[in-house]
Design a protein around this motif. Structure first.
Motif, PDB file in Angstrom:
ATOM      1  N   ILE A 197       0.637  -1.189  -0.155  1.00  0.00           N
ATOM      2  CA  ILE A 197       0.363   0.020   0.036  1.00  0.00           C
ATOM      3  C   ILE A 197       0.684   1.438   0.558  1.00  0.00           C
ATOM      4  CG2 ILE A 197      -0.069  -0.097   2.497  1.00  0.00           C
ATOM      5  CD1 ILE A 197      -3.174   1.322   1.678  1.00  0.00           C
ATOM      6  N   LEU A 198       2.318   0.990   0.087  1.00  0.00           N
ATOM      7  CA  LEU A 198       3.449   2.315  -0.014  1.00  0.00           C
ATOM      8  C   LEU A 198       4.730   1.529  -0.181  1.00  0.00           C
ATOM      9  CD1 LEU A 198       3.162   5.727   1.302  1.00  0.00           C
ATOM     10  CD2 LEU A 198       4.374   4.512   3.189  1.00  0.00           C
ATOM     11  N   LEU A 199       4.724   2.509  -1.463  1.00  0.00           N
ATOM     12  CA  LEU A 199       5.794   2.055  -1.356  1.00  0.00           C
ATOM     13  C   LEU A 199       7.270   3.075  -1.510  1.00  0.00           C
ATOM     14  CD1 LEU A 199       4.612   1.443  -5.536  1.00  0.00           C
ATOM     15  CD2 LEU A 199       4.885  -0.038  -3.651  1.00  0.00           C
ATOM     16  N   ARG A 200       8.294   2.265  -1.403  1.00  0.00           N
ATOM     17  CA  ARG A 200       9.482   3.604  -1.381  1.00  0.00           C
ATOM     18  C   ARG A 200      10.556   2.882  -2.378  1.00  0.00           C
ATOM     19  NH1 ARG A 200      13.081   3.871   3.995  1.00  0.00           N
ATOM     20  NH2 ARG A 200      14.807   4.825   3.227  1.00  0.00           N
ATOM     21  N   ASP A 201      11.009   4.241  -3.004  1.00  0.00           N
ATOM     22  CA  ASP A 201      11.882   3.700  -3.956  1.00  0.00           C
ATOM     23  C   ASP A 201      13.250   5.511  -3.480  1.00  0.00           C
ATOM     24  OD1 ASP A 201      13.619   3.086  -6.642  1.00  0.00           O
ATOM     25  OD2 ASP A 201      13.283   5.274  -7.095  1.00  0.00           O
ATOM     26  N   ASP A 202      14.382   4.994  -3.132  1.00  0.00           N
ATOM     27  CA  ASP A 202      15.968   4.915  -2.728  1.00  0.00           C
ATOM     28  C   ASP A 202      16.814   5.740  -4.157  1.00  0.00           C
ATOM     29  OD1 ASP A 202      14.602   5.197  -0.204  1.00  0.00           O
ATOM     30  OD2 ASP A 202      16.330   4.062   0.146  1.00  0.00           O
ATOM     31  N   HIS A 203      17.543   6.165  -3.952  1.00  0.00           N
ATOM     32  CA  HIS A 203      18.096   6.982  -5.516  1.00  0.00           C
ATOM     33  C   HIS A 203      18.546   8.491  -5.095  1.00  0.00           C
ATOM     34  CE1 HIS A 203      19.782   6.975  -9.951  1.00  0.00           C
ATOM     35  NE2 HIS A 203      18.907   8.155  -9.559  1.00  0.00           N
ATOM     36  N   ALA A 215      -4.510   0.863   7.145  1.00  0.00           N
ATOM     37  CA  ALA A 215      -3.096   0.409   6.455  1.00  0.00           C
ATOM     38  C   ALA A 215      -3.007   1.637   6.416  1.00  0.00           C
ATOM     39  CB  ALA A 215      -3.955  -0.329   5.324  1.00  0.00           C
ATOM     40  N   MET A 216      -3.154   2.167   5.021  1.00  0.00           N
ATOM     41  CA  MET A 216      -1.837   3.714   4.790  1.00  0.00           C
ATOM     42  C   MET A 216      -1.611   4.386   5.966  1.00  0.00           C
ATOM     43  SD  MET A 216      -0.700   4.331   1.935  1.00  0.00           S
ATOM     44  CE  MET A 216      -1.849   4.913   0.856  1.00  0.00           C
ATOM     45  N   LEU A 217      -2.577   4.474   7.424  1.00  0.00           N
ATOM     46  CA  LEU A 217      -1.633   5.082   8.434  1.00  0.00           C
ATOM     47  C   LEU A 217      -0.509   4.551   8.628  1.00  0.00           C
ATOM     48  CD1 LEU A 217      -4.857   6.946   9.416  1.00  0.00           C
ATOM     49  CD2 LEU A 217      -3.549   7.912   8.161  1.00  0.00           C
ATOM     50  N   ALA A 218      -0.722   3.089   9.030  1.00  0.00           N
ATOM     51  CA  ALA A 218       0.352   2.084   9.865  1.00  0.00           C
ATOM     52  C   ALA A 218       1.456   2.295   8.873  1.00  0.00           C
ATOM     53  CB  ALA A 218       0.044   1.043   9.832  1.00  0.00           C
TER      54      ALA A 218
END
Length: 262
Positions: A5-11, A31-34
């Motif tokens: 539900i939440l994606l993370r991409d580091d660059h 779920a999004m808040l968590a």
């Protein structure tokens, strides 16, 4: 399996978080808040990340709380009182984690940002919006005054603008949002990602420790009287001036060379 539900991409020292629930217009569900709370906790201790971009998947940034979940919460014997109190407390906790993060957080906004979604934009340190984006605290249209979104909104835009938005439920466009200070800049939709990234990269190139101490001081002094704010800011600057990297930065400027920061 469904996508997170939440994606993370580091660059390049920049973490991009994507609210990934486009079917619900990226609503701030339980779920999004968590997920946001957990990711913000990880980012707070991640010294490799110097700036954060927060955006939404699909056609909207964020449509606020999940109304279907809220209605389901009414089924308890107390008609939802305990659930609603817990929901708004959890949302407030997530919102307050953003200014507490050491890294600047930039909202990349498209489509709509409504109610708690508008609150999220107002809570971020900076925001870039695509042309055509609409912003509203429109809960009053369904009989629910946006009291918690009001906290962030009223600290971003002039008082009368905030009150009009809250009591009429009317939307403002991206141009007006920039005029009143809700967003920093408005760009063509096709340039939104690149422009937001450029802003994040500019911030990420600065001395990380200076940005960190400055962000903390920025939010601390806002809550103080003017005299107390000057006292606090002066103490922060004294501390900052005594750093080796600050001494090097000033020397490099005077000598017209690039600083050799550690």
């Amino acid at each position: 399996m469904s996508d997170p539900i939440l994606l993370r991409d580091d660059h390049g020292g920049i973490a991009t978080l994507t609210l990934n629930a486009p079917a619900s217009l990226n609503a701030l569900s339980d779920a999004m808040l968590a997920a946001l709370k957990a990711e913000f906790a990880r980012l707070a201790g991640d010294g490799t990340i110097r700036a954060i971009v927060l955006k939404g998947a699909g056609k909207a940034f964020c449509a606020g709380h999940d109304l279907k979940e809220m209605q389901a919460g009414r089924q308890s014997p107390d008609r939802g009182r305990a659930y609603f109190a817990d929901l708004f407390a959890r949302c407030a906790e997530v919102m307050q984690l953003i200014p507490a993060l050491p890294q600047p957080v930039i909202a990349e906004v498209q489509g709509i940002a409504t109610a708690a979604g508008c609150q999220l934009v107002a809570t971020c340190d900076m925001a870039v919006a695509a042309e055509g984006t609409r912003f509203g605290v429109n809960g009053v249209n369904i009989g629910l005054f946006c009291s918690t979104p009001m906290v962030a909104l009223s600290r971003n835009v002039p008082r009368k603008v905030a009150f009009e938005m809250l009591t009429t439920g009317q939307f403002i466009d991206a141009t007006r949002a920039a005029e009143v200070g809700l967003v920093n800049r408005v760009v063509p939709a096709e340039a939104l990602g690149a422009e937001t990234r450029a802003l994040a990269e500019t911030v990420a190139q600065k001395l990380t420790a200076a940005v960190k101490i400055g962000k903390r001081a920025f939010y601390d002094q806002i809550e103080m009287t003017r005299a107390a704010a000057y006292d606090h800011a002066a103490a922060v600057m004294v501390e900052n001036m005594l750093w080796r990297d600050t001494e090097e930065g000033i020397s490099a400027f005077l000598e017209k060379r690039r600083p050799d920061w550690s």
